[in-house]
Design a protein around this motif. Structure first.
Motif, PDB file in Angstrom:
ATOM      1  N   ALA A   1       0.835  -1.194   0.000  1.00  0.00           N
ATOM      2  CA  ALA A   1       0.000   0.000   0.000  1.00  0.00           C
ATOM      3  C   ALA A   1       0.875   1.251   0.000  1.00  0.00           C
ATOM      4  CB  ALA A   1      -0.905   0.001   1.228  1.00  0.00           C
ATOM      5  N   CYS A   2       0.371   2.296  -0.634  1.00  0.00           N
ATOM      6  CA  CYS A   2       1.109   3.546  -0.669  1.00  0.00           C
ATOM      7  C   CYS A   2       0.530   4.512   0.354  1.00  0.00           C
ATOM      8  CB  CYS A   2       1.045   4.157  -2.070  1.00  0.00           C
ATOM      9  SG  CYS A   2      -0.632   4.594  -2.587  1.00  0.00           S
ATOM     10  N   MET A   3       1.157   5.658   0.490  1.00  0.00           N
ATOM     11  CA  MET A   3       0.671   6.679   1.406  1.00  0.00           C
ATOM     12  C   MET A   3       0.745   8.007   0.670  1.00  0.00           C
ATOM     13  SD  MET A   3       1.515   7.206   5.447  1.00  0.00           S
ATOM     14  CE  MET A   3       3.243   7.576   5.302  1.00  0.00           C
ATOM     15  N   VAL A   4      -0.402   8.539   0.307  1.00  0.00           N
ATOM     16  CA  VAL A   4      -0.441   9.758  -0.482  1.00  0.00           C
ATOM     17  C   VAL A   4      -0.246  10.966   0.419  1.00  0.00           C
ATOM     18  CG1 VAL A   4      -1.951   8.723  -2.203  1.00  0.00           C
ATOM     19  CG2 VAL A   4      -2.959   9.931  -0.279  1.00  0.00           C
ATOM     20  N   GLY A   5       0.029  12.088  -0.182  1.00  0.00           N
ATOM     21  CA  GLY A   5       0.243  13.313   0.570  1.00  0.00           C
ATOM     22  C   GLY A   5       1.719  13.572   0.789  1.00  0.00           C
ATOM     23  N   PRO A   6       2.085  14.806   1.077  1.00  0.00           N
ATOM     24  CA  PRO A   6       3.503  15.160   1.246  1.00  0.00           C
ATOM     25  C   PRO A   6       4.066  14.646   2.558  1.00  0.00           C
ATOM     26  CG  PRO A   6       2.118  17.055   1.742  1.00  0.00           C
ATOM     27  CD  PRO A   6       1.193  15.981   1.246  1.00  0.00           C
ATOM     28  N   ASP A   7       5.300  14.144   2.510  1.00  0.00           N
ATOM     29  CA  ASP A   7       5.995  13.785   3.740  1.00  0.00           C
ATOM     30  C   ASP A   7       6.464  15.071   4.425  1.00  0.00           C
ATOM     31  OD1 ASP A   7       5.676  11.055   3.368  1.00  0.00           O
ATOM     32  OD2 ASP A   7       7.492  10.908   2.151  1.00  0.00           O
ATOM     33  N   TYR A   8       6.457  15.048   5.738  1.00  0.00           N
ATOM     34  CA  TYR A   8       6.735  16.276   6.484  1.00  0.00           C
ATOM     35  C   TYR A   8       8.217  16.625   6.467  1.00  0.00           C
ATOM     36  CZ  TYR A   8       7.230  19.583  10.301  1.00  0.00           C
ATOM     37  OH  TYR A   8       7.537  20.689  11.046  1.00  0.00           O
ATOM     38  N   VAL A   9       8.479  17.881   6.176  1.00  0.00           N
ATOM     39  CA  VAL A   9       9.817  18.460   6.282  1.00  0.00           C
ATOM     40  C   VAL A   9       9.682  19.745   7.083  1.00  0.00           C
ATOM     41  CG1 VAL A   9      11.791  19.441   5.058  1.00  0.00           C
ATOM     42  CG2 VAL A   9      10.544  17.502   4.072  1.00  0.00           C
TER      43      VAL A   9
ATOM     44  N   ARG B   1       4.960  21.597  15.845  1.00  0.00           N
ATOM     45  CA  ARG B   1       4.213  20.339  15.832  1.00  0.00           C
ATOM     46  C   ARG B   1       2.839  20.510  15.174  1.00  0.00           C
ATOM     47  NH1 ARG B   1       6.031  16.045  15.168  1.00  0.00           N
ATOM     48  NH2 ARG B   1       7.326  17.465  13.989  1.00  0.00           N
ATOM     49  N   LYS B   2       2.276  21.698  15.276  1.00  0.00           N
ATOM     50  CA  LYS B   2       1.011  21.960  14.576  1.00  0.00           C
ATOM     51  C   LYS B   2       1.210  21.954  13.066  1.00  0.00           C
ATOM     52  CE  LYS B   2      -1.404  24.530  18.212  1.00  0.00           C
ATOM     53  NZ  LYS B   2      -1.964  25.846  18.633  1.00  0.00           N
ATOM     54  N   ILE B   3       2.397  22.368  12.612  1.00  0.00           N
ATOM     55  CA  ILE B   3       2.697  22.286  11.176  1.00  0.00           C
ATOM     56  C   ILE B   3       2.719  20.830  10.738  1.00  0.00           C
ATOM     57  CG2 ILE B   3       4.384  22.787   9.378  1.00  0.00           C
ATOM     58  CD1 ILE B   3       5.365  25.108  11.028  1.00  0.00           C
ATOM     59  N   ALA B   4       3.383  19.977  11.531  1.00  0.00           N
ATOM     60  CA  ALA B   4       3.450  18.556  11.190  1.00  0.00           C
ATOM     61  C   ALA B   4       2.058  17.953  11.116  1.00  0.00           C
ATOM     62  CB  ALA B   4       4.302  17.815  12.224  1.00  0.00           C
ATOM     63  N   ALA B   5       1.184  18.330  12.046  1.00  0.00           N
ATOM     64  CA  ALA B   5      -0.187  17.817  12.032  1.00  0.00           C
ATOM     65  C   ALA B   5      -0.935  18.316  10.801  1.00  0.00           C
ATOM     66  CB  ALA B   5      -0.911  18.251  13.305  1.00  0.00           C
ATOM     67  N   ALA B   6      -0.759  19.594  10.476  1.00  0.00           N
ATOM     68  CA  ALA B   6      -1.435  20.159   9.305  1.00  0.00           C
ATOM     69  C   ALA B   6      -0.941  19.522   8.019  1.00  0.00           C
ATOM     70  CB  ALA B   6      -1.220  21.672   9.266  1.00  0.00           C
ATOM     71  N   ASN B   7       0.350  19.208   7.967  1.00  0.00           N
ATOM     72  CA  ASN B   7       0.902  18.537   6.783  1.00  0.00           C
ATOM     73  C   ASN B   7       0.271  17.159   6.596  1.00  0.00           C
ATOM     74  OD1 ASN B   7       3.320  18.411   4.735  1.00  0.00           O
ATOM     75  ND2 ASN B   7       3.383  16.482   5.842  1.00  0.00           N
ATOM     76  N   ALA B   8       0.095  16.425   7.690  1.00  0.00           N
ATOM     77  CA  ALA B   8      -0.522  15.093   7.610  1.00  0.00           C
ATOM     78  C   ALA B   8      -1.986  15.194   7.203  1.00  0.00           C
ATOM     79  CB  ALA B   8      -0.395  14.378   8.948  1.00  0.00           C
ATOM     80  N   GLU B   9      -2.664  16.264   7.615  1.00  0.00           N
ATOM     81  CA  GLU B   9      -4.064  16.446   7.240  1.00  0.00           C
ATOM     82  C   GLU B   9      -4.216  16.579   5.727  1.00  0.00           C
ATOM     83  OE1 GLU B   9      -6.547  16.123   9.077  1.00  0.00           O
ATOM     84  OE2 GLU B   9      -6.099  16.668  11.153  1.00  0.00           O
ATOM     85  N   ILE B  10      -3.188  17.099   5.052  1.00  0.00           N
ATOM     86  CA  ILE B  10      -3.228  17.173   3.583  1.00  0.00           C
ATOM     87  C   ILE B  10      -3.302  15.766   3.004  1.00  0.00           C
ATOM     88  CG2 ILE B  10      -1.949  17.854   1.518  1.00  0.00           C
ATOM     89  CD1 ILE B  10      -0.764  20.167   3.109  1.00  0.00           C
ATOM     90  N   GLY B  11      -2.508  14.849   3.570  1.00  0.00           N
ATOM     91  CA  GLY B  11      -2.541  13.463   3.113  1.00  0.00           C
ATOM     92  C   GLY B  11      -3.886  12.813   3.347  1.00  0.00           C
ATOM     93  N   VAL B  12      -4.508  13.107   4.493  1.00  0.00           N
ATOM     94  CA  VAL B  12      -5.838  12.562   4.777  1.00  0.00           C
ATOM     95  C   VAL B  12      -6.837  13.045   3.735  1.00  0.00           C
ATOM     96  CG1 VAL B  12      -7.732  12.502   6.439  1.00  0.00           C
ATOM     97  CG2 VAL B  12      -5.370  12.372   7.246  1.00  0.00           C
ATOM     98  N   ALA B  13      -6.788  14.349   3.417  1.00  0.00           N
ATOM     99  CA  ALA B  13      -7.718  14.911   2.440  1.00  0.00           C
ATOM    100  C   ALA B  13      -7.450  14.361   1.047  1.00  0.00           C
ATOM    101  CB  ALA B  13      -7.608  16.434   2.447  1.00  0.00           C
ATOM    102  N   LYS B  14      -6.196  14.129   0.710  1.00  0.00           N
ATOM    103  CA  LYS B  14      -5.867  13.621  -0.614  1.00  0.00           C
ATOM    104  C   LYS B  14      -6.281  12.168  -0.771  1.00  0.00           C
ATOM    105  CE  LYS B  14      -2.136  13.752  -4.006  1.00  0.00           C
ATOM    106  NZ  LYS B  14      -0.712  14.146  -4.267  1.00  0.00           N
ATOM    107  N   ALA B  15      -6.175  11.390   0.297  1.00  0.00           N
ATOM    108  CA  ALA B  15      -6.562   9.978   0.229  1.00  0.00           C
ATOM    109  C   ALA B  15      -8.052   9.809  -0.044  1.00  0.00           C
ATOM    110  CB  ALA B  15      -6.184   9.279   1.530  1.00  0.00           C
TER     111      ALA B  15
END
Length: 493
Positions: A20-28, A296-310
């Motif tokens: 399985a893949c994981m869509v969305g940007p990885d956090y930097v 840490r809020k940036i990291a959470a917001a970045n992951a939310e992009i992946g959730v929305a893209k999935a």
């Protein structure tokens, strides 16, 4: 132990989805604003010795004040705002556990009882009223093919870490507020002691003036002026009680007590601003909990992009069931009455939703951009607060040195005017002017010392106290501890 159990089970489930893949940007971690090589206001700063000295978790101990140490020790255990923040952090940990539960299949057990009669003319094996008993265990599972669950766990983990940083920022803020209130109270007590001393002096002066008036040496106006001056100082002394009471009440609330439960006796202003170690600006990014919270809020917001893209991709559902069905209870759990089914297995893909998914995806991106800007603003604010308090301490120290000279010259001038008044060469107005100048300068000296102590606490707070981002819970601990009983369908305390 509980964390290990949860991680082991999660790894087993993830191993079934290696393809399985994981869509969305990885956090930097985003680049912060331009970080200077050193603070501008550090010039002339007396660095603590040794140079590599750092603030500890109990940073207030650098003031060497036992009563302050005692009060600060009660903040962590009794401050109600901190207790609230700790509960909110536990809530955030449970949100991580809630997100991780999506890795697991859902298992339902159902029991049914039906009593019915077939319609007239219907071909049935047994006519009349019949009973039908059944029980079935159904398993449903949605594999995380696009990484939606993993991204949600990542987002919730970031939020839990941000909540932990919020807790630490609130703790530091409460500790600093208590120390500032405490030093302001000591400054007020010092002013009150000064005014009491002046009242005693003015009372003696009034007695002397009355005696001189009785002897016909001075006019009645000198007595009236001396009385006016004395009462004016008494008013100032009384007025300090209002400010002191408010500070004492504030300290009581900070240590989790009602104002009626705390009484602090008058205290001398016997504390000097200590030397505070100031590190490089780049290290400030690792030492302030509010900066860690924003990151840490940036990291959470970045992951939310992946959730929305999935959400754009199809979802797959797998299910299976195994059960028994019989017309009598005594034969229900026999192999002859057993049945099973694999499926239904289904896939769902949204073809039209009026732009809802696009809006969610763009909203997630906008949330990320906002969190990056908030992070950079927090960094800028952190630099500003350090610079402000470095400048304040340096300037206040210079002001204190000049003010001490002013106090000395004012006292000298007062002594000379008193001698001249006793000799009859000047009137009482000159004495009043000199006394007022001496009192004002002494009061200003005490106020400056209080401001220096408050500014030193503000600098400690601006530097993050004794905190470091290494104290944040890592991804494994951000979800808290999970016991095997947490997987039961009913709560076990």
């Amino acid at each position: 132990m509980g964390i290990r159990i949860r991680k082991d089970i999660t790894c087993i489930l993830l191993s079934t989805q290696l393809a399985a893949c994981m869509v969305g940007p990885d956090y930097v971690r985003p680049q912060a604003v331009s970080v200077p090589m050193q603070f501008k206001e550090i010039k002339g700063w007396k660095q603590a010795q040794p140079h590599d000295q750092v603030l500890s978790g109990k940073w207030w101990e650098i003031y060497k004040d036992n009563r302050l140490n005692e009060l600060e020790g009660q903040v962590a255990s009794a401050n109600q705002s901190l207790i609230e923040a700790e509960a909110q952090y536990r809530q955030a940990q449970h949100l991580v556990q809630s997100a991780e539960s999506a890795f697991f299949p859902i298992i339902n057990m159902t029991g049914t009882v039906n009593r019915f009669k077939a319609a007239t003319g219907q071909s049935v094996a047994v006519s009349g009223v019949r009973n039908l008993f059944g029980t079935v265990v159904a398993v449903a599972w949605e594999p995380d093919l696009w990484g939606s669950v993993r991204r949600q766990i990542e987002a919730n983990t970031g939020k839990a870490q941000a909540s932990a940083a919020t807790l630490q920022a609130l703790r530091l803020s409460s500790e600093a507020e208590l120390a500032q209130d405490y030093f302001q109270m000591k400054a007020l007590d010092a002013q009150k002691a000064l005014l009491d001393e002046i009242i005693s002096t003015y009372s003696k002066t009034l007695d002397i003036t009355k005696n001189r008036y009785a002897a016909g040496v001075v006019a009645k106006t000198d007595v009236v002026q001396a009385e006016t001056q004395l009462e004016s100082v008494r008013v100032q002394a009384i007025n300090l009680g209002v400010q002191r009471a408010k500070l004492e009440h504030a300290i009581a609330v900070l240590i989790g007590k009602s104002p009626a439960e705390l009484g602090l006796a008058p205290m001398p202003l016997d504390v000097q601003p200590p030397s505070i170690p100031v590190n490089l600006p780049s290290e400030l990014l690792e030492r302030r909990p509010d900066i860690a919270e924003a990151e840490r809020k940036i990291a959470a917001a970045n992951a939310e992009i992946g959730v929305a893209k999935a959400a754009y991709f199809p979802t797959f559902n797998l299910s299976a069931s195994n059960g028994f069905q019989s017309t009598t209870v005594d034969t229900l759990f026999t192999m002859a009455r057993r049945y099973w089914a694999l499926g239904p297995a289904g896939a769902a893909l949204t073809l039209f939703d009026g732009g809802a998914k696009n809006a969610d995806y763009k909203q997630a991106i906008d949330g990320y951009d906002a969190s990056v800007a908030a992070y950079r603003q927090t960094v800028l604010t952190g630099f500003k607060e350090v610079e402000d308090n470095l400048a304040a301490l340096r300037i206040l120290e210079e002001e204190s040195q000049v003010q001490n000279k002013a106090v000395a010259t004012a006292e000298q001038a007062l002594q000379q005017i008193n001698n001249q008044y006793k000799a009859g060469t000047v009137n009482y107005l000159n004495v009043m002017t000199a006394q007022a100048a001496a009192l004002s300068n002494r009061q200003t000296s005490v106020q400056i010392m209080g401001e220096r102590l408050v500014a030193s606490v503000s600098l400690v707070k601006a530097l993050g106290g004794g905190w470091n981002e290494k104290m944040l819970p890592n991804a494994d601990k951000a979800g808290g501890e999970t016991k095997w009983t947490d997987y039961l369908i009913f709560p076990v305390e």
